[in-house]
Design a protein around this motif. Sequence first.
Motif, PDB file in Angstrom:
ATOM      1  N   GLU A  33      72.624  66.668  29.581  1.00  0.00           N
ATOM      2  CA  GLU A  33      72.368  67.371  30.855  1.00  0.00           C
ATOM      3  C   GLU A  33      71.919  66.378  31.925  1.00  0.00           C
ATOM      4  OE1 GLU A  33      70.496  71.251  28.904  1.00  0.00           O
ATOM      5  OE2 GLU A  33      69.581  70.735  30.824  1.00  0.00           O
ATOM      6  N   ASP A  34      71.005  65.460  31.538  1.00  0.00           N
ATOM      7  CA  ASP A  34      70.519  64.450  32.498  1.00  0.00           C
ATOM      8  C   ASP A  34      71.684  63.612  33.007  1.00  0.00           C
ATOM      9  OD1 ASP A  34      68.007  65.368  32.102  1.00  0.00           O
ATOM     10  OD2 ASP A  34      67.342  63.730  30.786  1.00  0.00           O
ATOM     11  N   GLU A  35      72.582  63.267  32.101  1.00  0.00           N
ATOM     12  CA  GLU A  35      73.751  62.462  32.466  1.00  0.00           C
ATOM     13  C   GLU A  35      74.634  63.242  33.461  1.00  0.00           C
ATOM     14  OE1 GLU A  35      74.791  59.477  30.736  1.00  0.00           O
ATOM     15  OE2 GLU A  35      76.968  59.453  31.051  1.00  0.00           O
ATOM     16  N   ILE A  36      74.799  64.534  33.184  1.00  0.00           N
ATOM     17  CA  ILE A  36      75.622  65.369  34.075  1.00  0.00           C
ATOM     18  C   ILE A  36      74.975  65.416  35.467  1.00  0.00           C
ATOM     19  CG2 ILE A  36      76.299  67.784  34.500  1.00  0.00           C
ATOM     20  CD1 ILE A  36      76.769  68.048  31.466  1.00  0.00           C
ATOM     21  N   ASN A  37      73.656  65.630  35.487  1.00  0.00           N
ATOM     22  CA  ASN A  37      72.968  65.719  36.788  1.00  0.00           C
ATOM     23  C   ASN A  37      73.024  64.384  37.529  1.00  0.00           C
ATOM     24  OD1 ASN A  37      72.375  68.417  36.430  1.00  0.00           O
ATOM     25  ND2 ASN A  37      70.491  67.966  35.297  1.00  0.00           N
ATOM     26  N   LYS A 206      71.722  78.623  33.193  1.00  0.00           N
ATOM     27  CA  LYS A 206      71.020  78.934  31.933  1.00  0.00           C
ATOM     28  C   LYS A 206      70.928  77.699  31.027  1.00  0.00           C
ATOM     29  CE  LYS A 206      72.857  83.594  31.589  1.00  0.00           C
ATOM     30  NZ  LYS A 206      73.984  84.243  30.949  1.00  0.00           N
ATOM     31  N   GLY A 207      71.421  76.574  31.531  1.00  0.00           N
ATOM     32  CA  GLY A 207      71.372  75.345  30.727  1.00  0.00           C
ATOM     33  C   GLY A 207      72.481  75.273  29.679  1.00  0.00           C
TER      34      GLY A 207
END
Length: 408
Positions: A33-37, A206-207
């Motif tokens: 998720e961090d990588e996507i953001n 929703k992650g």
Amino acid sequence: MPIDPKTHPAGDTFPEPSPETKAHSDRLKHLIEDEINANGGRITFAEYMNKALYAPGLGYYSAGLKKFGKQGDFITAPEISPLFSQCLALQCLHIMQQTGQHTLLEVGAGSGIMAVELVLELEKQAQLPEQYLILELSAELRDRQQQTIKARIPHLYERFQWLDCLPQKPFCGIIIANELLDAMPVHLLKLEQNSVFERYVSVNKKGQFIWQDDAPENPRLQKIAQEIKALHQSLAHLDDKPGAPYITEVNLQAVDWVKSMADILDAGAVLLVDYGYTAKEYYHPQRSMGTLMCHYQHHRHDDPFYLPGLQDITAHIDFSRIARAACDSGLKVCGFTTQAHFLMAGGLVELSKDLDPDDIVHFSEVARQIKMLTLPEEMGELFKVILLAKGKTLSLPAFQFQNFQQRL
Ligand SMILES: C[S@@+](CC[C@H](N)C(=O)[O-])C[C@H]1O[C@@H](n2cnc3c(N)ncnc32)[C@H](O)[C@@H]1O
């Protein structure tokens, strides 16, 4: 790849992970998720798959999970039977005789079992390799390989050497790999209404990971996407659902890997075993959902977002693309056949001829192993073997029953 249908009956529910393994998967999920953001809201599927399989300490291949065999998620040919590695050894012997090169390099050696059985067979033939090199991406598997080899063949351990990167040119020898290319991250393409999209991975409020389809950004992928579109259109007469969306994969890393083998190899050969098809079969319109597959505790399914880090993600190989990459970079294709034909012509019959039919338990176990390796509905037809060579054209007995290289 799971091949025992009894272990994954249709409709069976997946076993729940323990709280610790679930927490492990959640850590990897947050990392992705961090990588996507950090990348403006999306990454390519190849980037997602790379993290899910190889993120240090967390990815499926990098963490300490038991992956191969009955307690793992899937089983590979060398784990099924030593006969597989023994046949490979006999073919390596022919390559050694034809090229004069006696060093072996195995890439992606899994548990290390293939290395053990292969070297034992070469020892039996009084043709021990001077060196057996292993290049393994996963530090955890590298440890496991060292333990397996030390425990099973301590007297030969000194001949093994683990590399941190590809050998410097010139490398003379035989490069072998079983199920390496299918474990490399792939890009996903979606053909819809005359357009080609790349499938990116994003995350919703929703992650949850979700798909985002958009134009491919990578120029190499754009070019290949247009080629696939043309091939797909040329096969449209075989399509029983014309106009329906069509999803497929492109393994750019496998192409780069073959090119890097061609670059480092001065003399010798590359022998690869994997599951896949020629381009015409791979891009057949009926394969409209592609070949991406996930393996979780011997359950096969198609959701790559399920428990990242706890399941294998894999795609079949387009062997025509592998052959083209090889030829473009100075390697010759010297053989292409099914695993069944390779093994049957490559020594399986001779290796099993001394079995005692009165020893019913052992005999039926070996018969079971041979069936798994060779029957068309098991691994016999889906798995293929390709031989690439630098310098001399090579001729191996294992390709003499059937050599399908004209189909590539
Ligand atoms: C599906 S497993 C197959 C293992 C083993 N060859 C077997 O047949 O049981 C894939 C293996 O390739 C390794 N691998 C994937 N990409 C690699 C790369 N670029 N270089 C070296 N090893 C790699 C993985 O860590 C793993 O050991």
